[in-house]
Design a protein around this motif. Structure first.
Motif, PDB file in Angstrom:
ATOM      1  N   GLY A 104      52.151  40.272  45.256  1.00 40.40           N
ATOM      2  CA  GLY A 104      52.919  39.620  44.201  1.00 40.40           C
ATOM      3  C   GLY A 104      52.367  39.928  42.818  1.00 40.40           C
ATOM      4  O   GLY A 104      53.099  40.324  41.907  1.00 40.40           O
ATOM      5  N   ALA A 105      51.064  39.761  42.667  1.00 40.82           N
ATOM      6  CA  ALA A 105      50.414  39.996  41.376  1.00 40.82           C
ATOM      7  C   ALA A 105      50.078  41.467  41.156  1.00 40.82           C
ATOM      8  O   ALA A 105      49.761  41.868  40.036  1.00 40.82           O
ATOM      9  CB  ALA A 105      49.142  39.156  41.278  1.00 40.82           C
ATOM     10  N   LYS A 106      50.114  42.254  42.243  1.00 35.60           N
ATOM     11  CA  LYS A 106      49.755  43.676  42.199  1.00 35.60           C
ATOM     12  C   LYS A 106      48.338  43.863  41.657  1.00 35.60           C
ATOM     13  O   LYS A 106      48.083  44.692  40.769  1.00 35.60           O
ATOM     14  CB  LYS A 106      50.766  44.470  41.366  1.00 35.60           C
ATOM     15  CG  LYS A 106      52.173  44.450  41.946  1.00 35.60           C
ATOM     16  CD  LYS A 106      53.139  45.306  41.140  1.00 35.60           C
ATOM     17  CE  LYS A 106      54.529  45.271  41.771  1.00 35.60           C
ATOM     18  NZ  LYS A 106      55.512  46.102  41.006  1.00 35.60           N
ATOM     19  N   THR A 107      47.420  43.090  42.216  1.00 29.89           N
ATOM     20  CA  THR A 107      46.026  43.142  41.782  1.00 29.89           C
ATOM     21  C   THR A 107      45.103  43.431  42.958  1.00 29.89           C
ATOM     22  O   THR A 107      45.374  43.041  44.094  1.00 29.89           O
ATOM     23  CB  THR A 107      45.609  41.815  41.137  1.00 29.89           C
ATOM     24  OG1 THR A 107      45.852  40.736  42.056  1.00 29.89           O
ATOM     25  CG2 THR A 107      46.376  41.567  39.853  1.00 29.89           C
ATOM     26  N   PHE A 108      43.997  44.119  42.648  1.00 31.38           N
ATOM     27  CA  PHE A 108      42.961  44.423  43.614  1.00 31.38           C
ATOM     28  C   PHE A 108      41.722  43.605  43.287  1.00 31.38           C
ATOM     29  O   PHE A 108      41.453  43.326  42.122  1.00 31.38           O
ATOM     30  CB  PHE A 108      42.572  45.907  43.562  1.00 31.38           C
ATOM     31  CG  PHE A 108      43.712  46.852  43.789  1.00 31.38           C
ATOM     32  CD1 PHE A 108      43.951  47.364  45.047  1.00 31.38           C
ATOM     33  CD2 PHE A 108      44.523  47.248  42.743  1.00 31.38           C
ATOM     34  CE1 PHE A 108      44.985  48.253  45.259  1.00 31.38           C
ATOM     35  CE2 PHE A 108      45.560  48.145  42.941  1.00 31.38           C
ATOM     36  CZ  PHE A 108      45.796  48.644  44.215  1.00 31.38           C
ATOM     37  N   LYS A 109      40.954  43.265  44.319  1.00 31.78           N
ATOM     38  CA  LYS A 109      39.715  42.535  44.078  1.00 31.78           C
ATOM     39  C   LYS A 109      38.678  42.908  45.122  1.00 31.78           C
ATOM     40  O   LYS A 109      38.932  42.832  46.318  1.00 31.78           O
ATOM     41  CB  LYS A 109      39.958  41.017  44.125  1.00 31.78           C
ATOM     42  CG  LYS A 109      38.731  40.180  43.801  1.00 31.78           C
ATOM     43  CD  LYS A 109      39.041  38.701  43.832  1.00 31.78           C
ATOM     44  CE  LYS A 109      37.846  37.849  43.467  1.00 31.78           C
ATOM     45  NZ  LYS A 109      38.154  36.399  43.507  1.00 31.78           N
ATOM     46  N   ASN A 110      37.515  43.318  44.638  1.00 28.81           N
ATOM     47  CA  ASN A 110      36.368  43.504  45.519  1.00 28.81           C
ATOM     48  C   ASN A 110      35.766  42.124  45.745  1.00 28.81           C
ATOM     49  O   ASN A 110      35.295  41.480  44.800  1.00 28.81           O
ATOM     50  CB  ASN A 110      35.345  44.443  44.871  1.00 28.81           C
ATOM     51  CG  ASN A 110      34.165  44.732  45.779  1.00 28.81           C
ATOM     52  OD1 ASN A 110      33.938  44.065  46.785  1.00 28.81           O
ATOM     53  ND2 ASN A 110      33.387  45.746  45.419  1.00 28.81           N
ATOM     54  N   LEU A 111      35.774  41.664  46.984  1.00 29.66           N
ATOM     55  CA  LEU A 111      35.332  40.304  47.269  1.00 29.66           C
ATOM     56  C   LEU A 111      33.807  40.181  47.311  1.00 29.66           C
ATOM     57  O   LEU A 111      33.294  39.077  47.462  1.00 29.66           O
ATOM     58  CB  LEU A 111      35.926  39.835  48.603  1.00 29.66           C
ATOM     59  CG  LEU A 111      37.455  39.780  48.639  1.00 29.66           C
ATOM     60  CD1 LEU A 111      37.945  39.388  50.033  1.00 29.66           C
ATOM     61  CD2 LEU A 111      37.986  38.790  47.605  1.00 29.66           C
ATOM     62  N   GLY A 112      33.104  41.305  47.190  1.00 30.90           N
ATOM     63  CA  GLY A 112      31.654  41.250  47.196  1.00 30.90           C
ATOM     64  C   GLY A 112      31.065  40.908  48.551  1.00 30.90           C
ATOM     65  O   GLY A 112      29.955  40.373  48.626  1.00 30.90           O
ATOM     66  N   LEU A 113      31.794  41.229  49.613  1.00 33.82           N
ATOM     67  CA  LEU A 113      31.363  40.916  50.970  1.00 33.82           C
ATOM     68  C   LEU A 113      31.073  42.221  51.711  1.00 33.82           C
ATOM     69  O   LEU A 113      31.957  43.059  51.875  1.00 33.82           O
ATOM     70  CB  LEU A 113      32.440  40.123  51.709  1.00 33.82           C
ATOM     71  CG  LEU A 113      32.874  38.811  51.043  1.00 33.82           C
ATOM     72  CD1 LEU A 113      34.060  38.192  51.777  1.00 33.82           C
ATOM     73  CD2 LEU A 113      31.707  37.839  50.988  1.00 33.82           C
ATOM     74  N   ALA A 114      29.835  42.370  52.146  1.00 32.12           N
ATOM     75  CA  ALA A 114      29.418  43.599  52.816  1.00 32.12           C
ATOM     76  C   ALA A 114      29.796  43.551  54.286  1.00 32.12           C
ATOM     77  O   ALA A 114      28.955  43.338  55.177  1.00 32.12           O
ATOM     78  CB  ALA A 114      27.917  43.799  52.645  1.00 32.12           C
ATOM     79  N   THR A 115      31.079  43.726  54.535  1.00 30.10           N
ATOM     80  CA  THR A 115      31.582  43.739  55.906  1.00 30.10           C
ATOM     81  C   THR A 115      32.881  44.527  55.933  1.00 30.10           C
ATOM     82  O   THR A 115      33.319  45.053  54.904  1.00 30.10           O
ATOM     83  CB  THR A 115      31.796  42.309  56.433  1.00 30.10           C
ATOM     84  OG1 THR A 115      32.104  42.360  57.842  1.00 30.10           O
ATOM     85  CG2 THR A 115      32.924  41.594  55.698  1.00 30.10           C
ATOM     86  N   SER A 116      33.478  44.605  57.099  1.00 32.01           N
ATOM     87  CA  SER A 116      34.711  45.362  57.278  1.00 32.01           C
ATOM     88  C   SER A 116      35.845  44.427  57.666  1.00 32.01           C
ATOM     89  O   SER A 116      35.622  43.379  58.280  1.00 32.01           O
ATOM     90  CB  SER A 116      34.506  46.421  58.377  1.00 32.01           C
ATOM     91  OG  SER A 116      35.731  46.972  58.802  1.00 32.01           O
TER      92      SER A 116
END
Length: 202
Positions: A104-116
């Protein structure tokens, strides 16, 4: 296709009725939205630093770039189709990081979580997701093919905060997680022993 080209088609279940959506320029991994309106075309794994993902509109066949940078993998739509969890390899270490895309917002975010995103699962209401954090990600196994010792967490989209959850069983490598529709239990396959475990969430 008779000339060796590739096409994306949709089919009516339990019939031989197919509808062409679009021509494809090569081989892709396909992930369809639960809403049935769009799908993702992901480039095959390669040694390149970039693994692109394209968005295809299933009604008109229009294909547009969605993720045009980074080594992206393991697309995971939220049940309502509004969000996407995916894995992007860190540009320096090559280790996985969990990212979130909002359609909806067309945004990306790195959640800062070292996992897959292989170690994640959405709640049925799409308001939160559960994820496992490996205690250590070996530099020679960034794809997490071998078992890891994980801790389980839940991430709330409203507060943009994660919190740890207690699992009282043996060492756990959380794989193929599933949350019941009522949100009361989570099931997973433990990569250490191959057994299925369940835990109460509420």
């Amino acid at each position: 296709r008779g000339d060796g080209g590739r096409e994306l088609k949709t089919a009516v279940a339990e019939t031989n009725q197919y509808t062409k959506v679009a021509d494809l320029s090569g081989s892709f991994n396909l992930t369809a939205s639960p809403k049935g309106d769009v799908a993702l075309l992901q480039e095959p794994a390669s040694q390149d630093a970039t693994r692109k993902v394209f968005l295809v509109n299933l009604s008109d066949g229009k294909i547009t770039p969605l993720l045009d940078r980074g080594n992206n993998s393991h697309m995971l739509f939220s049940p309502d189709g509004s969000k996407l969890l995916f894995t992007r390899a860190n540009g320096q270490s090559g280790k996985p990081e969990l990212w979130l895309y909002d359609f909806g917002a067309k945004t990306f975010k790195n959640l800062g979580l070292a996992t897959s995103s292989l170690k994640a699962v959405w709640s049925a209401d799409s308001k939160q997701f559960y994820y496992a954090l490996p205690a250590l990600i070996p530099s020679d196994d960034a794809a997490l093919t071998a078992p890891t010792k994980d801790t389980l967490h839940v991430y709330d989209l409203g507060s943009a905060q994660g919190k740890g959850l207690e699992f009282s069983g043996p060492d756990a490598d959380f794989r193929e997680m599933l949350v019941k529709s009522d949100g009361k239990m989570l099931f997973f396959r433990n990569g250490w022993d191959g057994k299925i475990y369940g835990m109460n969430l509420k």
